[in-house]
Design a protein around this motif. Structure first.
Motif, PDB file in Angstrom:
ATOM      1  N   THR A  32      -1.348  10.067  -1.303  1.00  0.00           N
ATOM      2  CA  THR A  32      -0.012   9.765  -2.009  1.00  0.00           C
ATOM      3  C   THR A  32       1.024   8.674  -0.869  1.00  0.00           C
ATOM      4  N   GLN A  33       0.368   9.026   0.890  1.00  0.00           N
ATOM      5  CA  GLN A  33       1.295   8.788   1.840  1.00  0.00           C
ATOM      6  C   GLN A  33       0.648   6.912   1.764  1.00  0.00           C
ATOM      7  N   VAL A  34      -0.702   6.262   1.311  1.00  0.00           N
ATOM      8  CA  VAL A  34      -0.748   4.835   1.507  1.00  0.00           C
ATOM      9  C   VAL A  34      -0.363   4.958  -0.043  1.00  0.00           C
TER      10      VAL A  34
ATOM     11  N   HIS B 148      -3.614  -7.281   4.018  1.00  0.00           N
ATOM     12  CA  HIS B 148      -2.878  -5.740   4.615  1.00  0.00           C
ATOM     13  C   HIS B 148      -3.154  -5.026   4.242  1.00  0.00           C
ATOM     14  N   VAL B 149      -2.539  -4.943   2.532  1.00  0.00           N
ATOM     15  CA  VAL B 149      -2.562  -4.343   2.050  1.00  0.00           C
ATOM     16  C   VAL B 149      -4.006  -3.766   1.376  1.00  0.00           C
ATOM     17  N   GLU B 150      -4.620  -4.368   0.377  1.00  0.00           N
ATOM     18  CA  GLU B 150      -6.194  -4.339   1.041  1.00  0.00           C
ATOM     19  C   GLU B 150      -7.075  -3.221   2.436  1.00  0.00           C
ATOM     20  N   GLU B 151      -7.042  -4.120   3.272  1.00  0.00           N
ATOM     21  CA  GLU B 151      -7.042  -2.950   4.409  1.00  0.00           C
ATOM     22  C   GLU B 151      -6.774  -1.856   4.001  1.00  0.00           C
ATOM     23  N   LYS B 152      -5.943  -1.767   3.699  1.00  0.00           N
ATOM     24  CA  LYS B 152      -5.290  -0.669   3.861  1.00  0.00           C
ATOM     25  C   LYS B 152      -5.578   0.532   2.732  1.00  0.00           C
ATOM     26  N   LEU B 153      -5.553  -0.212   1.574  1.00  0.00           N
ATOM     27  CA  LEU B 153      -6.603   0.874   0.323  1.00  0.00           C
ATOM     28  C   LEU B 153      -7.409   1.455   0.723  1.00  0.00           C
ATOM     29  N   SER B 154      -8.380   0.812   1.788  1.00  0.00           N
ATOM     30  CA  SER B 154      -9.919   1.398   2.080  1.00  0.00           C
ATOM     31  C   SER B 154     -10.066   2.280   2.411  1.00  0.00           C
ATOM     32  N   THR B 155      -8.300   2.885   3.026  1.00  0.00           N
ATOM     33  CA  THR B 155      -8.810   4.753   3.188  1.00  0.00           C
ATOM     34  C   THR B 155      -8.628   5.458   2.492  1.00  0.00           C
ATOM     35  N   VAL B 156      -8.046   5.318   1.229  1.00  0.00           N
ATOM     36  CA  VAL B 156      -8.430   5.610   0.151  1.00  0.00           C
ATOM     37  C   VAL B 156      -9.450   6.412  -0.476  1.00  0.00           C
ATOM     38  N   ASN B 157      -9.461   7.341  -0.967  1.00  0.00           N
ATOM     39  CA  ASN B 157     -10.570   8.399  -0.916  1.00  0.00           C
ATOM     40  C   ASN B 157     -10.352   8.457  -2.681  1.00  0.00           C
ATOM     41  N   GLY B 158     -11.105   8.218  -3.585  1.00  0.00           N
ATOM     42  CA  GLY B 158     -11.102   8.392  -4.442  1.00  0.00           C
ATOM     43  C   GLY B 158      -9.790   8.452  -5.143  1.00  0.00           C
TER      44      GLY B 158
ATOM     45  N   GLU C  72      13.564   0.671  -6.440  1.00  0.00           N
ATOM     46  CA  GLU C  72      12.824  -0.389  -7.158  1.00  0.00           C
ATOM     47  C   GLU C  72      13.019  -2.157  -6.512  1.00  0.00           C
ATOM     48  N   VAL C  73      14.097  -1.718  -5.582  1.00  0.00           N
ATOM     49  CA  VAL C  73      14.519  -3.507  -4.440  1.00  0.00           C
ATOM     50  C   VAL C  73      13.151  -3.019  -4.100  1.00  0.00           C
ATOM     51  N   LEU C  74      12.975  -2.094  -3.528  1.00  0.00           N
ATOM     52  CA  LEU C  74      11.706  -1.626  -2.486  1.00  0.00           C
ATOM     53  C   LEU C  74       9.936  -2.127  -2.829  1.00  0.00           C
ATOM     54  N   GLN C  75      10.363  -1.803  -4.412  1.00  0.00           N
ATOM     55  CA  GLN C  75       8.994  -2.330  -4.897  1.00  0.00           C
ATOM     56  C   GLN C  75       9.137  -3.501  -4.836  1.00  0.00           C
ATOM     57  N   GLU C  76       9.758  -4.521  -4.931  1.00  0.00           N
ATOM     58  CA  GLU C  76      10.110  -6.044  -5.505  1.00  0.00           C
ATOM     59  C   GLU C  76      10.038  -6.645  -3.752  1.00  0.00           C
ATOM     60  N   GLU C  77       9.861  -5.653  -3.103  1.00  0.00           N
ATOM     61  CA  GLU C  77      10.292  -6.331  -1.894  1.00  0.00           C
ATOM     62  C   GLU C  77       9.169  -6.306  -1.247  1.00  0.00           C
ATOM     63  N   LYS C  78       7.842  -5.741  -1.813  1.00  0.00           N
ATOM     64  CA  LYS C  78       6.386  -5.109  -0.885  1.00  0.00           C
ATOM     65  C   LYS C  78       5.327  -5.983  -1.835  1.00  0.00           C
ATOM     66  N   LEU C  79       5.698  -6.520  -3.354  1.00  0.00           N
ATOM     67  CA  LEU C  79       4.857  -7.836  -3.874  1.00  0.00           C
ATOM     68  C   LEU C  79       5.110  -8.749  -2.947  1.00  0.00           C
ATOM     69  N   ASP C  80       6.728  -9.283  -2.601  1.00  0.00           N
ATOM     70  CA  ASP C  80       6.559 -10.320  -2.072  1.00  0.00           C
ATOM     71  C   ASP C  80       5.742 -10.567  -0.371  1.00  0.00           C
TER      72      ASP C  80
ATOM     73  N   GLU D  56       3.904   4.159   1.352  1.00  0.00           N
ATOM     74  CA  GLU D  56       3.440   2.998   1.992  1.00  0.00           C
ATOM     75  C   GLU D  56       3.320   1.791   2.017  1.00  0.00           C
ATOM     76  N   LEU D  57       2.293   0.754   0.576  1.00  0.00           N
ATOM     77  CA  LEU D  57       2.088   0.175  -0.152  1.00  0.00           C
ATOM     78  C   LEU D  57       2.262  -0.780  -0.834  1.00  0.00           C
ATOM     79  N   PHE D  58       3.302   0.874  -1.527  1.00  0.00           N
ATOM     80  CA  PHE D  58       3.574   0.297  -3.190  1.00  0.00           C
ATOM     81  C   PHE D  58       5.043   1.238  -3.908  1.00  0.00           C
ATOM     82  N   MET D  59       5.573   2.427  -2.599  1.00  0.00           N
ATOM     83  CA  MET D  59       7.030   2.914  -3.488  1.00  0.00           C
ATOM     84  C   MET D  59       6.717   2.838  -4.295  1.00  0.00           C
ATOM     85  N   CYS D  60       5.668   3.261  -5.244  1.00  0.00           N
ATOM     86  CA  CYS D  60       5.775   3.410  -6.842  1.00  0.00           C
ATOM     87  C   CYS D  60       5.853   5.349  -7.405  1.00  0.00           C
ATOM     88  N   PHE D  61       6.879   4.936  -8.305  1.00  0.00           N
ATOM     89  CA  PHE D  61       6.954   6.456  -9.065  1.00  0.00           C
ATOM     90  C   PHE D  61       6.260   7.071  -9.567  1.00  0.00           C
ATOM     91  N   PRO D  62       6.085   7.791  -9.794  1.00  0.00           N
ATOM     92  CA  PRO D  62       7.293   9.194  -9.497  1.00  0.00           C
ATOM     93  C   PRO D  62       6.761   9.557  -7.574  1.00  0.00           C
TER      94      PRO D  62
END
Length: 257
Positions: free
Chosen positions: A173-175, A215-225, A198-206, A178-184
């Motif tokens: 959840t934390q990862v 960087h995002v893919e490296e961080k997501l490598s720590t996600v399990n399942g 919603e604004v921060l989500q666009e900034e994350k894509l930028d 941090e990377l996507f600011m996803c809802f909910p």
């Protein structure tokens, strides 16, 4: 549970989606003392020992080379009881499914008592039925990912198993936050904060476009399942029930429940 109802658009503009969220949270945790968690808190200070709420997410690299995430929306319902019995079907736990005069549903119950295996439950020897035990272990392994290798999956009620489940869901959840600011998310408790995210989500894509999502893919490598926490505090400062100017306000509640 699905993290959001499977309806298009934001709950700000889709009143049906908002109504489903309203009823869902009424059932789970926000109902003037009548919800499941509120009732449990009347008899225990630790309701999380008895029930937990979780969702599923996944991620991947899209054709535009950006890394995206999405909730995994599983419409089927599954219950595995004591590693012995399986109930799998389409019915929701609501009046529309269970009264027998609204939606059509189908389900199968399996009790594989002919194939018994020695297993564990609460740290003690337990005679499980193979089909149910194996199905649960496969699902736990899938949702915990590589973290499943560090714990004995045979006992679903051991302190180690429960701790691993909670650790993985919290970390994932934390990862994603941090990377996507996803809802909910539990940090989005009002429409004001919803719009800020919603604004921060666009900034994350930028940010991704600048480095190709490396960087995002490296961080997501720590996600399990796939496991993430279900956000019990999402929009808790708002009244999610549709207003009288929206048609959903005038629809019989039985349509939704």
């Amino acid at each position: 549970l699905p993290l959001l109802p499977g309806l298009p658009g934001s709950p700000q503009v889709n009143a049906s989606k908002r109504m489903l969220l309203h009823l869902q949270y009424q059932t789970i945790c926000r109902n003037n003392g009548a919800s499941l968690l509120e009732k449990l808190r009347e008899v225990t200070d630790t309701p999380e020992k008895y029930i937990g709420f979780y969702g599923l997410r996944q991620w991947g690299r899209m054709p535009d080379h950006l890394v995206r995430q999405e909730q995994i929306y599983i419409h089927g319902k599954l219950m595995i009881v004591d590693d012995r019995h399986i109930l799998c079907g389409s019915a929701n736990i609501n009046d529309r499914s269970l009264l027998g005069k609204n939606d059509s549903e189908v389900a199968v119950v399996m009790t594989d008592s002919e194939h018994r295996v020695q297993s564990k439950m609460f740290g003690k020897t337990w005679e499980a039925f193979r089909a149910a035990r194996d199905m649960r272990v496969r699902l736990y392994s899938m949702h915990l990912g590589a973290a499943a290798n560090a714990v004995d999956l045979s006992d679903p009620c051991s302190p180690e198993m429960i701790a691993r489940w909670q650790q993985v869901s919290e970390r994932n959840t934390q990862v994603y936050r941090e990377l996507f600011m996803c809802f909910p998310d539990d940090q989005v408790r009002s429409w004001e904060s919803y719009e800020e995210w919603e604004v921060l989500q666009e900034e994350k894509l930028d940010d991704q476009e600048h480095d190709g999502g490396v960087h995002v893919e490296e961080k997501l490598s720590t996600v399990n399942g796939h496991l993430v926490q279900f956000p019990l505090r999402f929009l808790e400062d708002e009244d999610l029930c549709p207003t009288w100017t929206e048609k959903e306000y005038h629809v019989d509640r039985r349509v939704f429940t």
